[in-house]
Design an enzyme around this catalytic site. Sequence first.
Site, PDB file in Angstrom:
ATOM      1  N   CYS A  35     -11.698  12.753   9.890  1.00 32.31           N
ATOM      2  CA  CYS A  35     -12.538  13.484   8.945  1.00 32.31           C
ATOM      3  C   CYS A  35     -13.260  14.626   9.663  1.00 32.31           C
ATOM      4  O   CYS A  35     -12.621  15.557  10.137  1.00 32.31           O
ATOM      5  CB  CYS A  35     -13.486  12.526   8.220  1.00 32.31           C
ATOM      6  SG  CYS A  35     -14.208  13.262   6.733  1.00 32.31           S
TER       7      CYS A  35
ATOM      8  N   HIS B 260      -9.378   8.867   5.878  1.00 37.42           N
ATOM      9  CA  HIS B 260     -10.017   7.787   6.635  1.00 37.42           C
ATOM     10  C   HIS B 260      -9.051   6.622   6.789  1.00 37.42           C
ATOM     11  O   HIS B 260      -8.966   5.793   5.893  1.00 37.42           O
ATOM     12  CB  HIS B 260     -11.278   7.312   5.904  1.00 37.42           C
ATOM     13  CG  HIS B 260     -12.390   8.311   5.950  1.00 37.42           C
ATOM     14  ND1 HIS B 260     -13.336   8.320   6.943  1.00 37.42           N
ATOM     15  CD2 HIS B 260     -12.680   9.359   5.155  1.00 37.42           C
ATOM     16  CE1 HIS B 260     -14.178   9.330   6.763  1.00 37.42           C
ATOM     17  NE2 HIS B 260     -13.794   9.979   5.674  1.00 37.42           N
TER      18      HIS B 260
ATOM     19  N   GLU C 163      -9.452   4.060   8.448  1.00 39.80           N
ATOM     20  CA  GLU C 163     -10.226   2.805   8.476  1.00 39.80           C
ATOM     21  C   GLU C 163     -10.594   2.333   7.076  1.00 39.80           C
ATOM     22  O   GLU C 163     -11.095   1.227   6.907  1.00 39.80           O
ATOM     23  CB  GLU C 163     -11.475   2.977   9.357  1.00 39.80           C
ATOM     24  CG  GLU C 163     -12.633   3.759   8.748  1.00 39.80           C
ATOM     25  CD  GLU C 163     -12.478   5.284   8.782  1.00 39.80           C
ATOM     26  OE1 GLU C 163     -11.359   5.771   9.060  1.00 39.80           O
ATOM     27  OE2 GLU C 163     -13.472   5.992   8.515  1.00 39.80           O
TER      28      GLU C 163
END
Lengths: 194, 252
Positions: free
Chosen positions: A76, A176, A178
């Site tokens: 990001c 993202h 994650e």
Amino acid sequence: MIAIIDYKMGNLRSVKNALSKLGAEYTVTDDPAAIIAADKVLLPGVGYAAQAMANLRERGLVEVIRGLRQPVLGICIGMQVLCRYSEEGDTPCLDVFDTDVRLFKAQEGLKVPHMGWNSISNLDSKLFKGVDEGSYVYFVHSYRPGLCQDTIATSNHGGLFSAALKYENFYGTQFHPEKSGDVGERILSNFLAL
Amino acid sequence: MVAKRIIPCLDVNEGRTVKGINFVSLRDVGDPVELGAHYAREGADELVYLDISATHEGRHTFTKLVERIASHINIPFTVGGGISTMEDAERLLDAGADKISVNSAAIANPAIIDQLASRYGCQFVVSAIDAKLTEGGRWLATTHGGRRLTDKELFAWAHEVQERGAGEILLTSMEHDGVRQGYPCDLYADLCSQLSIPVIASGGAGSIQDIADVLTKGKADAALAASIFHYGTYKISEVKKALAEQGINVRI
């Protein structure tokens, strides 16, 4: 050992959780020596690009990051500061990836921030081993890097942009991993396996 | 193109999921983490956890729970319920929540939206609005589960929260919530075409077609539902497959 660079750009908990889930050992640090000594480096972050650059400068990390030779993954805002320049706060960046970061152009029906699950295509890197063309990943951002020779994945929100970039040992994802479910886990584990 | 999102909402009381039956594959449907993980595996795009605890202990338990959710669930999740101060929000964000939803607190003190957005970014702030159709055809925002009318006209209030920095609006029609007769698509279509931030439609889904309608005719960016998933009427995977067959862009 993975070094997660802590430069006060948002909550690192989800990145830490994702690495723990994959069984990776990590340290959260802004110490140049620890970053240089790490096997791999993660540069996460959410927030304002000019602030991110100011925080890196304040910690003496600009040249440290540019000089890294081990695999580095920016996520990001961490990816955006690896580009040449960002329109967000009109800031020069680390100039690793050969592109600029610009605000999504306002157009009829286009929601900004670009938030939610979008598909990634033109996958062209070991980072995407085992990831299908058109897989969905999670994005939250208002500025996006343009297409360039370093583009290794594209996405489309009112036009194509770089969803992921690579230059030598540097990788970056605008999305993202994650927070991107099993696909994201696969991408992170591919990075850990580099 | 950004995919339309399907979001199950889990009510949590004193650390336990309140609804949720018919999941033979789960050891403990009362465990919010296990139920959330189940929905994530089925293809939920995000999760919303709503704390309905009335006690101080319950809220403490909820914070601990948010930490467990964050370490076990790999998709974004929003938490809401009883967030009235910046400290409440910070505690939940530190625990690992991706977004927080505020409702009554924002009505009482609209500036909390500005404060949250400037400190954590607009993507953290979901403005939940419970709207009710009043005599004369005006939609007003309500609090206390629809029991108290406010003086805030829905459209004006939605514009205001957008200006103040909310990243999304979660709109529930109190007329339709819990009735399972579908969402008010015209209302959503009006609102979605006026706003630049995403709108999540909540409350009213009784069938897959209801969800399809609010995402197409209603132009909503996401649909949130509780009962039809908790009571096992439809699986999330089944809903998404049916939406895809109608040409709706969903993540499968």
